[in-house]
Design a protein around this motif. Structure first.
Motif, PDB file in Angstrom:
ATOM      1  N   SER A 172      28.120  33.495  41.604  1.00  0.00           N
ATOM      2  CA  SER A 172      28.216  35.108  41.487  1.00  0.00           C
ATOM      3  C   SER A 172      29.413  35.458  41.676  1.00  0.00           C
ATOM      4  N   LEU A 173      30.082  35.063  42.724  1.00  0.00           N
ATOM      5  CA  LEU A 173      31.666  35.448  43.298  1.00  0.00           C
ATOM      6  C   LEU A 173      32.479  35.319  41.851  1.00  0.00           C
ATOM      7  N   LEU A 174      32.370  34.111  41.365  1.00  0.00           N
ATOM      8  CA  LEU A 174      33.231  33.753  40.310  1.00  0.00           C
ATOM      9  C   LEU A 174      33.410  34.253  38.977  1.00  0.00           C
ATOM     10  N   PHE A 175      31.871  34.675  38.631  1.00  0.00           N
ATOM     11  CA  PHE A 175      31.605  35.168  37.391  1.00  0.00           C
ATOM     12  C   PHE A 175      32.007  36.799  37.507  1.00  0.00           C
ATOM     13  N   GLU A 176      31.832  37.305  38.766  1.00  0.00           N
ATOM     14  CA  GLU A 176      31.909  38.783  39.035  1.00  0.00           C
ATOM     15  C   GLU A 176      33.315  38.942  39.033  1.00  0.00           C
ATOM     16  N   SER A 177      34.266  38.196  39.670  1.00  0.00           N
ATOM     17  CA  SER A 177      35.849  38.204  39.687  1.00  0.00           C
ATOM     18  C   SER A 177      36.329  37.788  38.378  1.00  0.00           C
ATOM     19  N   LEU A 178      35.669  36.834  37.359  1.00  0.00           N
ATOM     20  CA  LEU A 178      36.252  36.937  36.084  1.00  0.00           C
ATOM     21  C   LEU A 178      36.109  38.015  35.181  1.00  0.00           C
ATOM     22  N   GLU A 179      34.749  38.707  35.260  1.00  0.00           N
ATOM     23  CA  GLU A 179      34.661  40.030  34.391  1.00  0.00           C
ATOM     24  C   GLU A 179      35.495  40.912  34.859  1.00  0.00           C
ATOM     25  N   ASN A 180      35.768  41.226  36.244  1.00  0.00           N
ATOM     26  CA  ASN A 180      36.899  42.013  36.690  1.00  0.00           C
ATOM     27  C   ASN A 180      38.070  41.811  36.202  1.00  0.00           C
ATOM     28  N   LEU A 181      38.542  40.349  36.171  1.00  0.00           N
ATOM     29  CA  LEU A 181      39.843  40.118  35.825  1.00  0.00           C
ATOM     30  C   LEU A 181      40.177  40.599  34.319  1.00  0.00           C
ATOM     31  N   LEU A 182      39.116  40.085  33.430  1.00  0.00           N
ATOM     32  CA  LEU A 182      39.174  40.705  32.190  1.00  0.00           C
ATOM     33  C   LEU A 182      39.695  42.304  31.813  1.00  0.00           C
ATOM     34  N   VAL A 183      38.945  42.885  32.913  1.00  0.00           N
ATOM     35  CA  VAL A 183      39.366  44.483  32.788  1.00  0.00           C
ATOM     36  C   VAL A 183      40.774  44.656  33.457  1.00  0.00           C
ATOM     37  N   LEU A 184      41.115  43.926  34.300  1.00  0.00           N
ATOM     38  CA  LEU A 184      42.358  44.327  34.944  1.00  0.00           C
ATOM     39  C   LEU A 184      43.368  43.778  33.984  1.00  0.00           C
ATOM     40  N   ILE A 185      43.222  42.794  33.273  1.00  0.00           N
ATOM     41  CA  ILE A 185      44.153  42.226  32.204  1.00  0.00           C
ATOM     42  C   ILE A 185      44.410  43.258  31.078  1.00  0.00           C
ATOM     43  N   GLN A 186      43.408  44.022  30.695  1.00  0.00           N
ATOM     44  CA  GLN A 186      43.585  44.895  29.661  1.00  0.00           C
ATOM     45  C   GLN A 186      44.231  46.264  30.139  1.00  0.00           C
ATOM     46  N   ASN A 187      44.029  46.543  31.261  1.00  0.00           N
ATOM     47  CA  ASN A 187      44.267  47.885  32.004  1.00  0.00           C
ATOM     48  C   ASN A 187      45.569  47.909  32.844  1.00  0.00           C
ATOM     49  N   ASN A 188      45.504  46.817  33.605  1.00  0.00           N
ATOM     50  CA  ASN A 188      46.509  46.903  35.004  1.00  0.00           C
ATOM     51  C   ASN A 188      47.042  45.391  34.956  1.00  0.00           C
ATOM     52  N   THR A 189      47.981  45.032  34.170  1.00  0.00           N
ATOM     53  CA  THR A 189      48.337  43.506  34.190  1.00  0.00           C
ATOM     54  C   THR A 189      48.876  43.032  35.560  1.00  0.00           C
ATOM     55  N   HIS A 190      49.763  43.815  35.886  1.00  0.00           N
ATOM     56  CA  HIS A 190      50.418  43.547  37.236  1.00  0.00           C
ATOM     57  C   HIS A 190      49.636  43.386  38.377  1.00  0.00           C
ATOM     58  N   VAL A 191      48.586  44.031  38.342  1.00  0.00           N
ATOM     59  CA  VAL A 191      47.665  43.874  39.415  1.00  0.00           C
ATOM     60  C   VAL A 191      46.675  42.688  39.256  1.00  0.00           C
ATOM     61  N   ALA A 192      46.728  42.061  37.915  1.00  0.00           N
ATOM     62  CA  ALA A 192      45.859  41.028  37.941  1.00  0.00           C
ATOM     63  C   ALA A 192      46.293  39.756  38.366  1.00  0.00           C
ATOM     64  N   ASP A 193      47.852  39.702  38.310  1.00  0.00           N
ATOM     65  CA  ASP A 193      48.358  38.639  39.019  1.00  0.00           C
ATOM     66  C   ASP A 193      47.833  38.495  40.560  1.00  0.00           C
ATOM     67  N   ASP A 194      47.858  39.529  41.318  1.00  0.00           N
ATOM     68  CA  ASP A 194      47.665  39.602  42.622  1.00  0.00           C
ATOM     69  C   ASP A 194      45.955  39.148  42.786  1.00  0.00           C
ATOM     70  N   PHE A 195      45.293  39.437  41.655  1.00  0.00           N
ATOM     71  CA  PHE A 195      43.908  39.389  41.802  1.00  0.00           C
ATOM     72  C   PHE A 195      43.666  38.109  41.739  1.00  0.00           C
ATOM     73  N   ILE A 196      44.358  37.325  40.726  1.00  0.00           N
ATOM     74  CA  ILE A 196      44.370  35.928  40.527  1.00  0.00           C
ATOM     75  C   ILE A 196      44.601  34.905  41.829  1.00  0.00           C
ATOM     76  N   ASP A 197      45.995  35.486  42.421  1.00  0.00           N
ATOM     77  CA  ASP A 197      46.098  34.790  43.757  1.00  0.00           C
ATOM     78  C   ASP A 197      45.027  34.809  44.778  1.00  0.00           C
ATOM     79  N   HIS A 198      44.454  35.816  44.815  1.00  0.00           N
ATOM     80  CA  HIS A 198      43.412  35.953  45.853  1.00  0.00           C
ATOM     81  C   HIS A 198      42.189  35.085  45.770  1.00  0.00           C
ATOM     82  N   LEU A 199      41.738  35.013  44.347  1.00  0.00           N
ATOM     83  CA  LEU A 199      40.689  34.107  43.836  1.00  0.00           C
ATOM     84  C   LEU A 199      41.292  32.867  44.020  1.00  0.00           C
ATOM     85  N   ALA A 200      42.577  32.466  43.784  1.00  0.00           N
ATOM     86  CA  ALA A 200      42.946  31.082  43.928  1.00  0.00           C
ATOM     87  C   ALA A 200      42.866  30.521  45.033  1.00  0.00           C
TER      88      ALA A 200
END
Length: 343
Positions: A172-200
């Protein structure tokens, strides 16, 4: 567990009738009185044989059940041999006693040695067949029961492995995070890096803690903070953890992480309504306190953390408790220590 069929009332009722008839026919055959079968098959001797079969079989059943109590004292071959010897010996005594009483009271004379030998020989063979039937069916039942237990244990291991897999991967967490990551990559790229760090960071901790039985509270809290940061990137999330615990102790890996996630998923949260979770320490426990604002369809219950409760029961005599009052919910979790720390 189903009873052996030799204990079933129908078998106990019909089996002596069949064996009594067989004994009667064998006696006639040995005494060369086969012609009597055609003249008078239903006679007094037949009823005596059937009645004696009832007595012998019921006695054998009672004796074999009582002897089972001593099965752990001897090895299986010796115990089977003892069962046969004891039951046959007592069977001979019973047949001799009842036939002597029948001959003296009904026929008016005592039976000779040949007659007693004939009756005892035939009933001994019938008794051996009954004993072998009892022992073979009992051991067959025991083997099948052991196989069923093995299958149940195997199924339990599969369920536990699957549950551990679900906890480790947390789909649930993985898919929800990946879905949100797709949105962040399109709209807010620099925030997506921090998001990936937290997830990793979260999944590194989950994978590395799989081989550990216990971890420190500070390590668990550090990853839990990463989880909160990750959730705060998701829409309408406004979560905060306030830690008032000063000491370090041991906890079950991913337990705090899992409980915090369940709190978040079962609480109504909006960008204007903050979910504040306070961590405190009381004696042998630490507690989580937050204001109750449960979702209608998925309220928080102890059932949702049943797996965590099961694992904690292995390490502590104290139980996880969930208490709700005055619009606040308190979750009490035992602190764990090693034997070295206790000393």
């Amino acid at each position: 567990m189903k009873k052996l069929f030799i204990h079933k009332p129908l078998f106990r009722l019909l089996s002596p009738v069949f064996s009594g008839v067989v004994v009667y026919l064998l006696i006639l055959l040995v005494n060369n009185n086969v012609a009597q079968v055609q003249q008078e098959f239903i006679g007094q001797e037949l009823y005596v044989c059937i009645g004696l079969s009832y007595i012998v079989q019921e006695f054998l059943r009672f004796l074999l059940v009582q002897l089972k109590r001593f099965s752990n004292i001897f090895s299986t071959p010796i115990f089977v041999l003892l069962q046969v010897l004891i039951t046959i010996t007592l069977c001979v005594l019973i047949v001799s006693l009842f036939m002597t009483i029948y001959y003296k009271k009904v026929l008016g004379f005592s039976p000779n040695f040949e007659e007693l030998l004939l009756f005892n020989s035939i009933f001994s063979v019938v008794s051996i067949i009954y004993i072998l039937l009892f022992i073979s069916h009992e051991y067959l039942h025991k083997i099948n029961t052991n196989k069923l237990k093995e299958e149940q244990q195997f199924l339990q291991h599969i369920e536990e492995d699957f549950q551990e897999f679900k906890q480790g991967i947390n789909p649930s967490l993985l898919f929800e995070s990946l879905e949100n990551l797709l949105v962040l990559i399109q709209n807010n790229t620099h925030v997506a890096d921090d998001f990936i760090d937290h997830l990793a960071t979260i999944y590194r901790y989950i994978l590395s803690s799989k081989e550990k039985q216990l971890v420190t509270f500070n390590d668990e809290l550090e990853t839990t903070n990463e989880l909160v940061k990750l959730f705060n990137y998701l829409p309408y999330r406004n979560i905060k953890i306030s830690n008032e615990i000063k000491n370090d102790f041991l906890v079950v890996p991913r337990s705090l992480l899992f409980i915090i996630e369940q709190i978040i998923r079962t609480t109504i949260i909006s960008s204007s309504l903050e979910l504040k979770i306070v961590l405190k320490e009381i004696e042998d426990n630490f507690i989580l306190i937050y204001e109750v604002n449960d979702k209608i369809t998925t309220p928080f219950t102890l059932q949702k953390i049943k797996e965590i409760e099961r694992v904690y029961a292995i390490y502590s005599n104290l139980n996880i408790q969930v208490v709700t009052n005055d619009l606040k919910r308190t979750i009490t979790i035992p602190k764990l220590t090693t034997k070295t720390e206790e000393n």
